[in-house]
Design a protein around this motif. Structure first.
Motif, PDB file in Angstrom:
ATOM      1  N   VAL A 132       6.137  -3.555  -4.798  1.00 31.85           N
ATOM      2  CA  VAL A 132       5.559  -2.811  -5.772  1.00 31.85           C
ATOM      3  C   VAL A 132       6.264  -2.207  -7.070  1.00 31.85           C
ATOM      4  N   LEU A 133       5.708  -2.275  -8.069  1.00 30.00           N
ATOM      5  CA  LEU A 133       6.420  -1.904  -9.221  1.00 30.00           C
ATOM      6  C   LEU A 133       5.562  -0.487  -9.413  1.00 30.00           C
ATOM      7  N   TYR A 134       6.135   0.584  -9.687  1.00 31.43           N
ATOM      8  CA  TYR A 134       5.730   1.809 -10.052  1.00 31.43           C
ATOM      9  C   TYR A 134       6.180   2.602 -11.253  1.00 31.43           C
ATOM     10  N   ARG A 135       5.325   3.354 -11.794  1.00 23.95           N
ATOM     11  CA  ARG A 135       5.672   4.211 -13.232  1.00 23.95           C
ATOM     12  C   ARG A 135       5.563   5.654 -12.751  1.00 23.95           C
ATOM     13  N   ARG A 136       6.556   6.197 -13.218  1.00 24.91           N
ATOM     14  CA  ARG A 136       6.728   7.656 -13.122  1.00 24.91           C
ATOM     15  C   ARG A 136       5.620   8.332 -13.490  1.00 24.91           C
ATOM     16  N   LEU A 137       4.930   9.283 -12.839  1.00 24.48           N
ATOM     17  CA  LEU A 137       4.070  10.175 -13.305  1.00 24.48           C
ATOM     18  C   LEU A 137       4.189  11.129 -14.366  1.00 24.48           C
ATOM     19  N   PRO A 138       3.446  11.153 -15.364  1.00 21.24           N
ATOM     20  CA  PRO A 138       3.733  11.707 -16.804  1.00 21.24           C
ATOM     21  C   PRO A 138       4.237  13.151 -16.194  1.00 21.24           C
ATOM     22  N   ALA A 194       0.777  -1.127   0.007  1.00 25.21           N
ATOM     23  CA  ALA A 194       0.208  -0.042  -0.140  1.00 25.21           C
ATOM     24  C   ALA A 194       0.952   1.319  -0.112  1.00 25.21           C
ATOM     25  N   THR A 195       2.092   1.150   0.172  1.00 21.03           N
ATOM     26  CA  THR A 195       3.074   2.447   0.018  1.00 21.03           C
ATOM     27  C   THR A 195       2.731   3.137  -1.351  1.00 21.03           C
ATOM     28  N   ARG A 196       2.904   4.435  -1.019  1.00 20.10           N
ATOM     29  CA  ARG A 196       2.604   5.233  -1.975  1.00 20.10           C
ATOM     30  C   ARG A 196       3.792   6.270  -1.842  1.00 20.10           C
ATOM     31  N   LEU A 197       4.511   6.474  -3.262  1.00 20.00           N
ATOM     32  CA  LEU A 197       5.819   7.429  -3.339  1.00 20.00           C
ATOM     33  C   LEU A 197       5.545   8.599  -4.024  1.00 20.00           C
ATOM     34  N   GLN A 198       6.065   9.668  -3.597  1.00 17.44           N
ATOM     35  CA  GLN A 198       5.746  11.082  -4.536  1.00 17.44           C
ATOM     36  C   GLN A 198       6.592  10.928  -5.691  1.00 17.44           C
ATOM     37  N   GLY A 199       5.428  11.434  -6.892  1.00 12.25           N
ATOM     38  CA  GLY A 199       6.134  11.488  -8.064  1.00 12.25           C
ATOM     39  C   GLY A 199       5.775  10.071  -8.808  1.00 12.25           C
ATOM     40  N   TRP A 200       5.266   8.829  -8.301  1.00 11.91           N
ATOM     41  CA  TRP A 200       5.160   7.756  -8.918  1.00 11.91           C
ATOM     42  C   TRP A 200       3.709   7.128  -8.647  1.00 11.91           C
ATOM     43  N   GLU A 201       3.504   6.439  -9.643  1.00 11.92           N
ATOM     44  CA  GLU A 201       1.913   5.634  -9.287  1.00 11.92           C
ATOM     45  C   GLU A 201       2.329   3.914  -9.334  1.00 11.92           C
ATOM     46  N   PRO A 202       1.706   3.362  -8.566  1.00 11.79           N
ATOM     47  CA  PRO A 202       1.650   1.982  -8.627  1.00 11.79           C
ATOM     48  C   PRO A 202       1.023   1.403  -9.935  1.00 11.79           C
ATOM     49  N   LEU A 203       1.723   0.310 -10.448  1.00 17.62           N
ATOM     50  CA  LEU A 203       1.442  -0.305 -11.504  1.00 17.62           C
ATOM     51  C   LEU A 203       1.028  -1.733 -11.427  1.00 17.62           C
ATOM     52  N   ARG A 204       1.743  -2.271 -10.420  1.00 15.79           N
ATOM     53  CA  ARG A 204       1.363  -3.720  -9.915  1.00 15.79           C
ATOM     54  C   ARG A 204       2.106  -4.046  -8.635  1.00 15.79           C
ATOM     55  N   ALA A 205       1.332  -4.766  -7.703  1.00 14.88           N
ATOM     56  CA  ALA A 205       2.042  -5.035  -6.607  1.00 14.88           C
ATOM     57  C   ALA A 205       1.938  -6.497  -6.242  1.00 14.88           C
ATOM     58  N   THR A 206       2.889  -6.992  -5.408  1.00 18.92           N
ATOM     59  CA  THR A 206       2.722  -8.566  -4.947  1.00 18.92           C
ATOM     60  C   THR A 206       2.658  -8.324  -3.458  1.00 18.92           C
ATOM     61  N   SER A 207       2.938  -9.681  -2.834  1.00 18.34           N
ATOM     62  CA  SER A 207       2.609  -9.614  -1.195  1.00 18.34           C
ATOM     63  C   SER A 207       3.621  -8.737  -0.554  1.00 18.34           C
ATOM     64  N   ASP A 208       4.862  -8.216  -1.114  1.00 14.78           N
ATOM     65  CA  ASP A 208       5.790  -7.255  -0.553  1.00 14.78           C
ATOM     66  C   ASP A 208       6.542  -6.579  -1.297  1.00 14.78           C
TER      67      ASP A 208
END
Length: 517
Positions: free
Chosen positions: A507-513, A491-505
């Motif tokens: 997260v794959l993020y994509r940089r915000l446009p 559930a972790t959110r990182l500034q400037g990135w959007e979650p794309l896919r998560a596993t149990s522990d």
């Protein structure tokens, strides 16, 4: 004819007085096969550094054909004492596929180690000592679980070479001729395996020459002549050009207190108390072997174990940029101390039977725990790797592994991102670039300093001089379109990135446009 493999361990007569070669062969085959079970049960072989090696093998096999890989990496073959698994992968991967070939080769190392230990016991004592059973669990040791693949393969081969060296002692001319190529191949596989074997060969030859009645100078000269053929590899290596070598620390970090930990944790896997108890069992068997009258001690192997222990205590943690140089020797030292002795005819048969029962229980319990641990970790690897399926092939990916600031972590995914390089040609910032030990060169300046090991390592909170995860993420270059963080709350959110896919522990993020160049 009935073959009872374990009964040969109760027969303490020398080989010349027995006629049970089939029993010994069956024993070696059976115990070696059991050592293969943990690797067979793992869907992905979960060894810490192995993912990084798999990524490098992918670049190696590609041969510069992929424009994406060619833009980031260069691989040029050269002669290094660190090529054992690399060469086998080059041979088998075109037939089996990369990951199946790696799984087969690296998964075969514990069985190879077991057979080498048993053959060494047989060569040293004229029979396989029942106490050799207690050395066998060291085939799945901390260095192996760290994924030191070439090192582990070289040690397994070194045990076979030690057995052959001792067995050929009565035929010195044949031994000299055979060990010119054998010594070179060991050196080519890994420098440390060659060095360990050379030390054992030197110590056993030294003892044999001394016991033959030679004086000090004669003993030294004869030993030098016997072991000189082993120097072919280092001589050829010294003649190789060293163009473009980067400056690295040759020797560093002699952490004396940690050395005791390395011996205690020689088999550290998942349940550390259980693993440490295993080392205590081995130490107790060594004590029994040395204190009980009637045990046969091979002086050359015992001297080798003592010499290797002294070297272990004096050597640094880092040699030529390679970490944990001393830790790797812990299991080898314990194994040599165990294999240096075996019960003789004067030992109470009841003690021999109890050693057999205890060895079978101990070895069986270790195989069972290693199998469960390997299956759990392998499934964790497989589940975590589903995240990279959402990244477009050939993308600039930065991967971060959230490590423990203090304490001992049993998680082995520090280099799991190498599988992304192999499977989807994603950039792997966990690759090593050591001119003394690797043939790969990294050139992705747009991601610097997140372009090579150890840029994958971060922490949830600041740890000493290392920043915490938010600061590390903020420093990721804008050229990285994707970010993969392992060992975090999904559930972790990182500034400037959007979650794309998560596993149990992870997260794959994509940089915000708005954050892309």
């Amino acid at each position: 004819m009935r073959v009872r493999p374990f009964s040969v361990l109760l027969d303490t007569r020398p080989l010349s007085a027995r006629d049970k070669p089939l029993g010994e062969l069956a024993l070696i085959f059976l115990l070696s096969a059991l050592a293969a079970i943990p690797a067979i049960l793992a869907p992905v072989l979960p060894l810490t550094d192995l993912g990084g090696h798999v990524g490098r093998y992918a670049v190696q096999l590609d041969g510069g054909h992929s424009a994406v890989l060619r833009a980031w990496y260069t691989f040029e073959w050269g002669l290094l004492p660190n090529l054992g698994v690399d060469l086998l992968v080059q041979l088998l991967a075109p037939v089996m596929g990369l990951e199946p070939a790696v799984h087969f080769i690296v998964g075969s190392i514990p069985p190879l180690m077991v057979s080498g230990m048993l053959l060494l016991s047989r060569a040293a004592h004229g029979r396989i000592g029942v106490n050799a059973l207690y050395a066998l669990p060291l085939a799945i040791s901390l260095p192996y679980l760290y994924g030191f693949a070439n090192f582990a393969l070289s040690i397994a081969l070194a045990f076979h070479a030690m057995a052959l060296w001792i067995a050929l002692e009565p035929r010195p001319v044949l031994r000299t001729a055979l060990f010119v190529p054998i010594g070179f191949l060991l050196w080519l596989c890994h420098l440390v395996g060659w060095a360990v074997f050379s030390l054992v060969a030197g110590m056993t030859a030294l003892v044999a020459n001394w016991r033959a009645g030679k004086r000090v100078i004669g003993t030294v000269i004869a030993t030098g002549l016997m072991t000189a053929p082993l120097l072919l590899g280092p001589v050829i290596g010294a003649l190789q050009p060293k163009e473009g070598a980067e400056a690295i620390a040759l020797l560093a970090n002699n952490d004396a207190p940690r050395k005791i930990v390395w011996l205690i944790m020689a088999m550290a896997d998942r349940w550390l108390v259980w693993d440490a108890a295993g080392a205590a069992v081995i130490a107790f068997v060594i004590y029994i072997s040395l204190r009980t009258r009637g045990f046969h001690v091979h002086p050359g192997l015992m001297l080798s174990a003592l010499a290797l222990l002294g070297l272990f205590l004096l050597m640094p943690d880092t040699i030529m940029g390679s970490r944990f140089a001393d830790m790797r020797l812990g299991p080898v030292i314990l194994a040599l101390f165990v294999l240096a002795s075996a019960p003789g005819p004067l030992v109470d048969p009841r003690l021999t039977r109890w050693l057999l029962i205890g060895g079978l229980v101990f070895g069986g319990a270790r195989v069972a725990s290693n199998s469960v641990s390997m299956a759990l970790a392998g499934n964790q690897f497989a589940e975590t790797l589903t995240a990279i399926e959402a990244v477009p092939r050939g993308s600039n990916l930065v991967s971060l592994y959230v490590d423990e600031c203090k304490g001992w972590s049993t998680d082995r995914r520090r280099h799991i991102m190498g599988y992304g390089l192999a499977r989807r040609h994603l950039f792997d910032n966990g690759q090593w670039q050591l001119p003394s030990g690797q043939l790969i060169a990294i050139h992705n300046p747009r991601l610097a300093p997140f372009d090579r090991d150890p840029s994958t390592i971060t922490f949830l909170e600041p740890c000493g001089e290392s920043p915490g995860l938010p600061a590390t993420v903020a420093a990721v270059p804008r050229a990285a379109r994707y970010l993969w963080v392992i060992r975090i709350d999904p559930a972790t959110r990182l500034q400037g990135w959007e979650p794309l896919r998560a596993t149990s522990d992870s997260v794959l993020y994509r940089r915000l446009p708005t954050q892309v160049n």
